[in-house]
Design a protein around this motif. Structure first.
Motif, mmCIF file in Angstrom:
data_model
loop_
_atom_site.group_PDB
_atom_site.id
_atom_site.type_symbol
_atom_site.label_atom_id
_atom_site.label_comp_id
_atom_site.label_asym_id
_atom_site.label_seq_id
_atom_site.Cartn_x
_atom_site.Cartn_y
_atom_site.Cartn_z
ATOM 1 N N LYS A 71 -5.587 0.238 -12.990
ATOM 2 C CA LYS A 71 -5.334 1.353 -12.074
ATOM 3 C C LYS A 71 -6.401 2.431 -12.229
ATOM 4 O O LYS A 71 -6.831 3.040 -11.258
ATOM 5 C CB LYS A 71 -3.944 1.937 -12.290
ATOM 6 C CG LYS A 71 -3.580 2.952 -11.232
ATOM 7 C CD LYS A 71 -2.134 3.330 -11.305
ATOM 8 C CE LYS A 71 -1.784 4.224 -10.128
ATOM 9 N NZ LYS A 71 -0.380 4.588 -10.142
ATOM 10 N N LYS A 72 -6.849 2.646 -13.450
ATOM 11 C CA LYS A 72 -7.905 3.639 -13.671
ATOM 12 C C LYS A 72 -9.191 3.207 -12.957
ATOM 13 O O LYS A 72 -9.898 4.043 -12.397
ATOM 14 C CB LYS A 72 -8.149 3.829 -15.165
ATOM 15 C CG LYS A 72 -9.078 4.978 -15.471
ATOM 16 C CD LYS A 72 -9.050 5.349 -16.922
ATOM 17 C CE LYS A 72 -9.835 6.636 -17.103
ATOM 18 N NZ LYS A 72 -9.532 7.313 -18.329
ATOM 19 N N ILE A 73 -9.469 1.917 -12.968
ATOM 20 C CA ILE A 73 -10.633 1.414 -12.242
ATOM 21 C C ILE A 73 -10.487 1.705 -10.744
ATOM 22 O O ILE A 73 -11.413 2.185 -10.096
ATOM 23 C CB ILE A 73 -10.828 -0.103 -12.490
ATOM 24 C CG1 ILE A 73 -11.302 -0.324 -13.931
ATOM 25 C CG2 ILE A 73 -11.810 -0.720 -11.492
ATOM 26 C CD1 ILE A 73 -11.327 -1.772 -14.373
ATOM 27 N N VAL A 74 -9.311 1.441 -10.195
ATOM 28 C CA VAL A 74 -9.060 1.673 -8.771
ATOM 29 C C VAL A 74 -9.237 3.152 -8.433
ATOM 30 O O VAL A 74 -9.916 3.505 -7.462
ATOM 31 C CB VAL A 74 -7.655 1.169 -8.371
ATOM 32 C CG1 VAL A 74 -7.307 1.568 -6.943
ATOM 33 C CG2 VAL A 74 -7.554 -0.344 -8.547
ATOM 34 N N VAL A 75 -8.642 4.022 -9.223
ATOM 35 C CA VAL A 75 -8.742 5.468 -8.972
ATOM 36 C C VAL A 75 -10.198 5.921 -9.067
ATOM 37 O O VAL A 75 -10.676 6.670 -8.207
ATOM 38 C CB VAL A 75 -7.842 6.260 -9.949
ATOM 39 C CG1 VAL A 75 -8.133 7.752 -9.884
ATOM 40 C CG2 VAL A 75 -6.371 5.983 -9.648
ATOM 41 N N ASN A 76 -10.918 5.461 -10.083
ATOM 42 C CA ASN A 76 -12.331 5.846 -10.219
ATOM 43 C C ASN A 76 -13.158 5.359 -9.035
ATOM 44 O O ASN A 76 -14.055 6.072 -8.568
ATOM 45 C CB ASN A 76 -12.912 5.324 -11.533
ATOM 46 C CG ASN A 76 -12.438 6.122 -12.721
ATOM 47 O OD1 ASN A 76 -12.053 7.280 -12.602
ATOM 48 N ND2 ASN A 76 -12.439 5.504 -13.881
ATOM 49 N N GLN A 77 -12.869 4.171 -8.533
ATOM 50 C CA GLN A 77 -13.588 3.659 -7.358
ATOM 51 C C GLN A 77 -13.290 4.518 -6.130
ATOM 52 O O GLN A 77 -14.178 4.797 -5.331
ATOM 53 C CB GLN A 77 -13.229 2.196 -7.089
ATOM 54 C CG GLN A 77 -13.797 1.227 -8.101
ATOM 55 C CD GLN A 77 -15.314 1.272 -8.149
ATOM 56 O OE1 GLN A 77 -15.898 1.722 -9.121
ATOM 57 N NE2 GLN A 77 -15.951 0.836 -7.101
ATOM 58 N N CYS A 78 -12.047 4.951 -5.981
ATOM 59 C CA CYS A 78 -11.682 5.837 -4.873
ATOM 60 C C CYS A 78 -12.448 7.157 -4.966
ATOM 61 O O CYS A 78 -12.982 7.654 -3.966
ATOM 62 C CB CYS A 78 -10.175 6.111 -4.870
ATOM 63 S SG CYS A 78 -9.173 4.700 -4.390
#
Length: 174
Positions: A71-78
């Protein structure tokens, strides 16, 4: 996630990767949509995020923290996508988008309330998501976005106020 799927994904097993994708894609897409208004951007970020997840999975030592790590990867990509679109800016004076008269959503449902986030200014919405939805502390948000802690706190307060106004407007229009 089952330990077996995790191990198979680390070994680049395509069937295991598909299972992992199918299990998490809807949830991560919803996260992307909270940050990015259009489906195309959200789909792009979802694909980019899974690419990173699959290529960096061997770096994850404990599969039990996979959910938070991914989820942290997803948020950082956003956040990276938002920065690329335009320089990240925040202003208390930003006007929120007016709620259309024909909005059919029922605000008593969580989905209806979450849809109201799209009517907040981008910077305000981003900070609100990071603090309320993702649970990041103001200090970490400030570091992530290169803003002050006070700005993070004021934007969350501003978002809450505007969301309350939007809920009232939507109730009146229903």
């Amino acid at each position: 996630m089952e330990h077996d799927i995790y191990i198979r994904c680390r070994n680049k097993d395509r069937n295991a990767q598909r299972k992992l994708y199918e299990e998490y894609a809807a949830r991560f897409f919803a996260t992307c949509k909270r940050y990015l208004k259009n489906d195309e951007d959200a789909e792009e970020i979802l694909a980019d995020s899974f690419y990173i997840i699959f290529t960096k999975l061997e770096q994850l030592k404990d599969f039990q923290v996979f959910d938070a790590w991914a989820k942290k990867i997803v948020v950082n990509q956003c956040l990276q996508k938002l920065r690329k679109k335009q320089p990240f800016s925040i202003s208390i004076e930003e006007n929120f988008v007016d709620l259309p008269d024909s909005e059919p959503e029922n605000i008593s449902e969580e989905r209806g309330i979450l849809s109201l986030l799209n009517f907040l200014p981008e910077g305000c919405r981003t900070i609100f998501n990071l603090f309320v939805m993702e649970g990041y502390p103001h200090k970490e948000i400030a570091q992530m976005l290169s803003i002050s802690e006070g700005t993070s706190k004021s934007q969350v307060s501003f978002a809450r106020k505007k969301l309350q106004e939007l809920v009232k407007l939507q109730t009146i229009n229903s």
